[in-house]
Design an enzyme around this catalytic site. Sequence first.
Site, PDB file in Angstrom:
ATOM      1  N   ASP A  44      -7.971  -0.501   0.249  1.00 62.48           N
ATOM      2  CA  ASP A  44      -7.324  -1.059  -0.939  1.00 62.48           C
ATOM      3  C   ASP A  44      -8.168  -0.817  -2.185  1.00 62.48           C
ATOM      4  O   ASP A  44      -7.625  -0.622  -3.277  1.00 62.48           O
ATOM      5  CB  ASP A  44      -7.071  -2.555  -0.747  1.00 62.48           C
ATOM      6  CG  ASP A  44      -5.963  -3.070  -1.652  1.00 62.48           C
ATOM      7  OD1 ASP A  44      -4.910  -2.399  -1.728  1.00 62.48           O
ATOM      8  OD2 ASP A  44      -6.129  -4.131  -2.273  1.00 62.48           O
ATOM      9  N   CYS A 135       3.702  -3.299  -5.935  1.00 63.10           N
ATOM     10  CA  CYS A 135       2.354  -3.697  -5.513  1.00 63.10           C
ATOM     11  C   CYS A 135       1.971  -5.030  -6.140  1.00 63.10           C
ATOM     12  O   CYS A 135       1.710  -6.015  -5.449  1.00 63.10           O
ATOM     13  CB  CYS A 135       1.347  -2.617  -5.883  1.00 63.10           C
ATOM     14  SG  CYS A 135      -0.365  -3.080  -5.506  1.00 63.10           S
ATOM     15  N   TYR A 139       2.135  -8.793  -4.178  1.00 59.94           N
ATOM     16  CA  TYR A 139       0.892  -9.523  -3.907  1.00 59.94           C
ATOM     17  C   TYR A 139       0.971 -10.940  -4.458  1.00 59.94           C
ATOM     18  O   TYR A 139       0.472 -11.895  -3.848  1.00 59.94           O
ATOM     19  CB  TYR A 139      -0.311  -8.780  -4.480  1.00 59.94           C
ATOM     20  CG  TYR A 139      -0.943  -7.830  -3.492  1.00 59.94           C
ATOM     21  CD1 TYR A 139      -2.224  -8.054  -2.979  1.00 59.94           C
ATOM     22  CD2 TYR A 139      -0.260  -6.700  -3.037  1.00 59.94           C
ATOM     23  CE1 TYR A 139      -2.807  -7.194  -2.060  1.00 59.94           C
ATOM     24  CE2 TYR A 139      -0.831  -5.829  -2.126  1.00 59.94           C
ATOM     25  CZ  TYR A 139      -2.102  -6.074  -1.636  1.00 59.94           C
ATOM     26  OH  TYR A 139      -2.670  -5.212  -0.727  1.00 59.94           O
ATOM     27  N   TYR A 166      -4.570 -14.071  -5.557  1.00 60.63           N
ATOM     28  CA  TYR A 166      -3.185 -13.635  -5.726  1.00 60.63           C
ATOM     29  C   TYR A 166      -2.194 -14.782  -5.920  1.00 60.63           C
ATOM     30  O   TYR A 166      -1.016 -14.525  -6.201  1.00 60.63           O
ATOM     31  CB  TYR A 166      -2.782 -12.742  -4.559  1.00 60.63           C
ATOM     32  CG  TYR A 166      -3.574 -11.450  -4.562  1.00 60.63           C
ATOM     33  CD1 TYR A 166      -3.413 -10.529  -5.591  1.00 60.63           C
ATOM     34  CD2 TYR A 166      -4.516 -11.176  -3.578  1.00 60.63           C
ATOM     35  CE1 TYR A 166      -4.162  -9.360  -5.628  1.00 60.63           C
ATOM     36  CE2 TYR A 166      -5.265 -10.003  -3.610  1.00 60.63           C
ATOM     37  CZ  TYR A 166      -5.082  -9.105  -4.638  1.00 60.63           C
ATOM     38  OH  TYR A 166      -5.832  -7.945  -4.678  1.00 60.63           O
ATOM     39  N   GLU A 208       4.360  -0.214   0.680  1.00 61.85           N
ATOM     40  CA  GLU A 208       3.559  -1.435   0.769  1.00 61.85           C
ATOM     41  C   GLU A 208       3.560  -1.971   2.204  1.00 61.85           C
ATOM     42  O   GLU A 208       2.522  -2.393   2.718  1.00 61.85           O
ATOM     43  CB  GLU A 208       4.101  -2.505  -0.184  1.00 61.85           C
ATOM     44  CG  GLU A 208       3.726  -2.312  -1.636  1.00 61.85           C
ATOM     45  CD  GLU A 208       2.242  -2.510  -1.883  1.00 61.85           C
ATOM     46  OE1 GLU A 208       1.649  -3.463  -1.330  1.00 61.85           O
ATOM     47  OE2 GLU A 208       1.658  -1.708  -2.639  1.00 61.85           O
TER      48      GLU A 208
END
Length: 224
Positions: A44, A135, A139, A166, A208
């Site tokens: 990531d 993305c 998240y 997040y 994802e």
Amino acid sequence: MLFTDHLFEGSKDIWGNYLNHPFIKEIGNGSLDKEKFKKYLIQDYLYLKEYTKVYCMGVIKSDTIKNINMFYEGANGILNDETANHISYLKGFKENILEVENYQYHKTNESYTSYMKSISMTGDFKEIIAVILPCTWSYSYIGRYLKENYSEFENNNFYKSWIDTYSSEEYTKFINEWIDFTNEVCKDLSEKEKQKLISIFRKASIYELDFWDMAYDGSELSYV
């Protein structure tokens, strides 16, 4: 119906799978294997480097100061805020951050980031929005879900900092600004434009999910 509602409706089956994914559920209850998490963080971290480049293409393809600033601030937030949590965890795993940048991309990561960069090179700034939004938005979607549904595990959870990042007010504010921005610039789309952006958003959403599959598999790179 706002345009982002159309985006979500076109991919909500995929997004439901995020919340039921074993990687996400095990982050929530703290049972995820730490070695898997370390490998995920490395990939990531590499992903975020390429993701930032896509935002920079948004700067190039924007034709107003407001739009330029939106992509610029997005890139800045990734480089200086989001990566901070990755770096903290990776240092805890005794990883040298400078060396991590030279690690090899997993083929899933490479495929996903190549797709985003191809859209950024061939598409307009609205197409760039459609490919980057899954993305950041997902998240936030995942982080807030974990915060609300796994609070009983919070105090002793190794992944608390990840969840907090997040689900934070700052991150929620960030994605809400992007949702508002998307609705503003996409309010007068033709049906053809709308369907194209929905398709891009859905494909990035699938990537994802592929990324979470890669993370949970926890295997080494499949090629040298």
